[in-house]
Design a protein around this motif. Structure first.
Motif, PDB file in Angstrom:
ATOM      1  N   GLU A 241       0.865  -1.153  -0.046  1.00 16.59           N
ATOM      2  CA  GLU A 241       0.024  -0.015   0.014  1.00 16.59           C
ATOM      3  C   GLU A 241       0.853   1.018  -0.085  1.00 16.59           C
ATOM      4  N   SER A 242       2.160   1.175   0.692  1.00 22.25           N
ATOM      5  CA  SER A 242       2.686   2.316   0.684  1.00 22.25           C
ATOM      6  C   SER A 242       3.648   2.645  -0.763  1.00 22.25           C
ATOM      7  N   LYS A 243       3.691   1.541  -1.618  1.00 25.24           N
ATOM      8  CA  LYS A 243       4.233   1.739  -2.870  1.00 25.24           C
ATOM      9  C   LYS A 243       3.075   2.257  -3.675  1.00 25.24           C
ATOM     10  N   VAL A 244       1.921   1.794  -3.563  1.00 29.43           N
ATOM     11  CA  VAL A 244       0.619   2.443  -4.155  1.00 29.43           C
ATOM     12  C   VAL A 244       0.649   3.965  -3.884  1.00 29.43           C
ATOM     13  N   THR A 245       0.843   4.311  -2.778  1.00 29.69           N
ATOM     14  CA  THR A 245       0.554   5.665  -2.309  1.00 29.69           C
ATOM     15  C   THR A 245       2.067   6.549  -2.731  1.00 29.69           C
ATOM     16  N   ALA A 246       2.827   6.004  -2.780  1.00 28.76           N
ATOM     17  CA  ALA A 246       4.127   6.809  -3.306  1.00 28.76           C
ATOM     18  C   ALA A 246       4.063   7.172  -4.908  1.00 28.76           C
ATOM     19  N   ALA A 247       3.134   6.103  -5.547  1.00 23.99           N
ATOM     20  CA  ALA A 247       3.107   6.359  -6.884  1.00 23.99           C
ATOM     21  C   ALA A 247       1.998   7.446  -7.414  1.00 23.99           C
ATOM     22  N   GLU A 248       1.200   7.969  -6.214  1.00 28.40           N
ATOM     23  CA  GLU A 248       0.312   8.716  -6.334  1.00 28.40           C
ATOM     24  C   GLU A 248      -0.605   8.477  -7.073  1.00 28.40           C
ATOM     25  N   GLN A 249      -1.128   7.187  -6.904  1.00 25.78           N
ATOM     26  CA  GLN A 249      -2.410   6.641  -7.524  1.00 25.78           C
ATOM     27  C   GLN A 249      -3.574   7.393  -6.682  1.00 25.78           C
ATOM     28  N   LYS A 250      -4.848   7.593  -7.442  1.00 30.13           N
ATOM     29  CA  LYS A 250      -5.911   7.637  -6.911  1.00 30.13           C
ATOM     30  C   LYS A 250      -6.437   6.504  -5.901  1.00 30.13           C
ATOM     31  N   ILE A 251      -6.208   6.593  -4.954  1.00 34.53           N
ATOM     32  CA  ILE A 251      -6.831   5.502  -3.686  1.00 34.53           C
ATOM     33  C   ILE A 251      -8.110   5.843  -3.244  1.00 34.53           C
ATOM     34  N   ALA A 252      -9.372   5.444  -3.826  1.00 35.80           N
ATOM     35  CA  ALA A 252     -10.436   5.761  -3.481  1.00 35.80           C
ATOM     36  C   ALA A 252     -10.822   4.975  -2.192  1.00 35.80           C
ATOM     37  N   ASP A 253     -11.691   5.532  -1.326  1.00 38.73           N
ATOM     38  CA  ASP A 253     -12.204   4.879  -0.078  1.00 38.73           C
ATOM     39  C   ASP A 253     -12.826   3.634  -0.346  1.00 38.73           C
ATOM     40  N   VAL A 254     -12.249   2.428   0.124  1.00 38.86           N
ATOM     41  CA  VAL A 254     -12.844   1.144  -0.284  1.00 38.86           C
ATOM     42  C   VAL A 254     -14.199   0.886   0.796  1.00 38.86           C
ATOM     43  N   ARG A 255     -15.089   0.718   0.242  1.00 36.36           N
ATOM     44  CA  ARG A 255     -16.285   0.326   1.052  1.00 36.36           C
ATOM     45  C   ARG A 255     -16.167  -0.802   1.682  1.00 36.36           C
ATOM     46  N   GLN A 256     -16.332  -0.665   3.165  1.00 35.89           N
ATOM     47  CA  GLN A 256     -16.016  -1.777   4.101  1.00 35.89           C
ATOM     48  C   GLN A 256     -17.544  -2.415   4.122  1.00 35.89           C
ATOM     49  N   HIS A 257     -17.065  -4.090   4.273  1.00 35.13           N
ATOM     50  CA  HIS A 257     -18.452  -4.757   4.461  1.00 35.13           C
ATOM     51  C   HIS A 257     -18.952  -4.290   5.877  1.00 35.13           C
ATOM     52  N   ARG A 258     -20.481  -4.536   5.928  1.00 28.66           N
ATOM     53  CA  ARG A 258     -21.054  -4.032   7.098  1.00 28.66           C
ATOM     54  C   ARG A 258     -20.826  -5.073   8.097  1.00 28.66           C
ATOM     55  N   ALA A 259     -20.404  -4.486   9.193  1.00 28.67           N
ATOM     56  CA  ALA A 259     -19.823  -5.388  10.332  1.00 28.67           C
ATOM     57  C   ALA A 259     -21.196  -5.864  11.157  1.00 28.67           C
ATOM     58  N   SER A 260     -21.057  -7.152  11.545  1.00 31.81           N
ATOM     59  CA  SER A 260     -22.124  -7.890  12.366  1.00 31.81           C
ATOM     60  C   SER A 260     -21.953  -7.216  13.682  1.00 31.81           C
ATOM     61  N   LYS A 261     -22.838  -6.448  14.346  1.00 32.31           N
ATOM     62  CA  LYS A 261     -22.263  -5.917  15.713  1.00 32.31           C
ATOM     63  C   LYS A 261     -23.137  -6.952  16.848  1.00 32.31           C
ATOM     64  N   THR A 262     -22.511  -7.157  17.958  1.00 34.71           N
ATOM     65  CA  THR A 262     -23.011  -8.070  18.889  1.00 34.71           C
ATOM     66  C   THR A 262     -24.089  -7.065  19.573  1.00 34.71           C
ATOM     67  N   PRO A 263     -25.042  -7.887  19.907  1.00 34.84           N
ATOM     68  CA  PRO A 263     -26.192  -7.235  20.697  1.00 34.84           C
ATOM     69  C   PRO A 263     -25.662  -6.644  22.056  1.00 34.84           C
ATOM     70  N   ALA A 264     -26.448  -5.469  22.336  1.00 39.55           N
ATOM     71  CA  ALA A 264     -25.829  -4.680  23.667  1.00 39.55           C
ATOM     72  C   ALA A 264     -26.215  -5.417  24.709  1.00 39.55           C
ATOM     73  N   CYS A 265     -27.109  -6.416  24.984  1.00 37.67           N
ATOM     74  CA  CYS A 265     -27.273  -7.382  26.086  1.00 37.67           C
ATOM     75  C   CYS A 265     -26.027  -8.154  26.421  1.00 37.67           C
ATOM     76  N   TYR A 266     -25.156  -8.536  25.463  1.00 36.76           N
ATOM     77  CA  TYR A 266     -24.183  -9.468  25.614  1.00 36.76           C
ATOM     78  C   TYR A 266     -22.932  -8.642  25.799  1.00 36.76           C
ATOM     79  N   ARG A 267     -22.846  -7.439  25.533  1.00 38.76           N
ATOM     80  CA  ARG A 267     -21.713  -6.487  25.342  1.00 38.76           C
ATOM     81  C   ARG A 267     -21.285  -6.099  26.965  1.00 38.76           C
ATOM     82  N   HIS A 268     -20.127  -6.206  27.325  1.00 37.55           N
ATOM     83  CA  HIS A 268     -19.766  -5.592  28.635  1.00 37.55           C
ATOM     84  C   HIS A 268     -18.669  -4.555  28.809  1.00 37.55           C
ATOM     85  N   THR A 269     -18.658  -4.074  27.554  1.00 41.26           N
ATOM     86  CA  THR A 269     -17.729  -2.816  27.264  1.00 41.26           C
ATOM     87  C   THR A 269     -18.410  -1.549  26.388  1.00 41.26           C
ATOM     88  N   THR A 270     -17.850  -0.510  26.654  1.00 43.80           N
ATOM     89  CA  THR A 270     -18.333   0.594  25.896  1.00 43.80           C
ATOM     90  C   THR A 270     -17.595   0.759  24.517  1.00 43.80           C
TER      91      THR A 270
END
Length: 365
Positions: A241-270
């Motif tokens: 990725e650093s080589k691609v950036t150094a070549a000054e290519q147009k690196i578009a923001d890659v769409r992230q896959h939708r993350a499967s979130k854990t239900p709030a009742c099972y999460r013990h952290t914020t």
């Protein structure tokens, strides 16, 4: 222990079925007065008519020569591994199509060749090569040359896409290649393919040398697997990725896959949950995993392992010069004096003979 090779000629078979090819082989041995029972090994590709376990040529030869070994051609196995990666991983397929498209566009016209050469000025010109359609293990050079002349190729495509003297269909294709060259994903794919194909080509050369051994083929494959597994590292991807950036290519923001979130009742952290890996990195890791798995599957051959074991025993015996050696013959699948099928038939014949003798004695009594 020197290898001696003889070409028995070229023969035209009426069709390509396993039965017909088997008959052709046995006919050649008969005409040359070579006892086919002394055949100890044979090497084919992975086609079903040759390597089929039930009706292929190797299965039919195994019936005639029970102690013979079948080995799937090592270099062809490596070729099939790369074919599987190119067929299943879209990043690799798109990159190879881009390299082939570039070579076709530049090489099909002398005017385009001259325009491409003029982009280098006084520097050494990097000639573009087309991808070999059949041998996947020799594509590294074509990929390397596109990477090393990426800027000059972009300039050439930019001029050609607006050149009205170029016919319409070719100009449309050139415009598509130019847009693809502006994407960071394209250069990222080229660098990834370079990292994957280069060690495979080095191993392919070792598999084709005259003094190649079965044990050497297995060792080369194991080293190749270790080399490919080492590519599954975040630092390797960050370097690309650093080589691609150094070549000054147009690196578009890659769409992230939708993350499967854990239900709030099972999460013990914020703390927020970790985001999914980028698509580019994920595809590269998929290619690494698939290449590793296919290497293990294609080269996990019983015939190759037994051939390597017999090979080591012969070499050790030749190097001992008469010294006594303790060989583990139980682990060495040597031909038996009589096969299991023949032993079964012999036992059945003895049983029938005994029954017949018993009936005769009863009649006499």
């Amino acid at each position: 222990m020197e290898i001696h090779t003889d070409c028995l000629g070229f023969y035209n078979a009426p069709d390509s079925t396993g039965q017909t090819l088997f008959k052709c082989i046995t006919d050649v041995f008969l005409r040359l007065n070579i006892p086919i029972e002394r055949l100890k090994g044979y090497c084919f590709d992975g086609a079903s008519n040759m390597s089929g376990r039930f009706s292929g040529v190797q299965a039919r030869l195994k019936e005639v020569c029970p102690d013979s070994l079948f080995v799937h051609c090592a270099n062809h196995s490596l070729d099939l591994v790369l074919q599987e990666v190119g067929r299943e991983i879209s990043l690799v397929a798109e990159t190879l199509n881009f390299v082939q498209g570039i070579a076709t566009v530049i090489r099909e016209s002398s005017k385009r060749k001259e325009l491409y050469v003029s982009m280098f000025g006084c520097d050494d010109v990097v000639n573009i090569l087309a991808i070999c359609p059949t041998r996947w293990c020799v594509r590294t050079i074509a990929i390397n040359r596109v990477c090393s002349s990426y800027t000059e190729l972009q300039k050439t495509l930019k001029i050609l896409k607006d050149d009205t003297s170029v016919r319409g269909d070719a100009r449309a294709k050139i415009g598509g290649l130019y847009k693809q060259s502006l994407k960071g994903r394209t250069l990222f794919g080229l660098l990834c393919c370079e990292a994957l194909f280069e060690p495979c080509e080095a191993v392919a050369k070792d598999l084709q040398i005259n003094n190649a051994r079965a044990q050497g083929a297995l060792e080369c494959t194991n080293l190749l697997r270790e080399r490919i597994v080492a590519l599954r590292d975040d630092t390797v991807v960050q370097g690309i990725e650093s080589k691609v950036t150094a070549a000054e290519q147009k690196i578009a923001d890659v769409r992230q896959h939708r993350a499967s979130k854990t239900p709030a009742c099972y999460r013990h952290t914020t703390e927020p949950e970790a985001h999914a890996m980028s698509t580019w990195r994920q595809e590269f890791f998929e290619a690494v995993d698939l290449l590793t798995a296919e290497l293990k599957r294609r080269f996990d051959q019983d015939g190759m392992k037994i051939a390597a074991l017999r090979e080591n025993v012969l070499i050790e015996a030749a190097n001992s010069r008469g010294q006594q050696q303790t060989l583990e013959l139980e682990s060495l699948p040597l031909p038996q004096p009589i096969s299991d099928v023949d032993r079964y038939r012999l036992d059945l014949q003895l049983k029938m003979l005994g029954d017949a003798i018993g009936l005769m004695e009863e009649d006499q009594a």
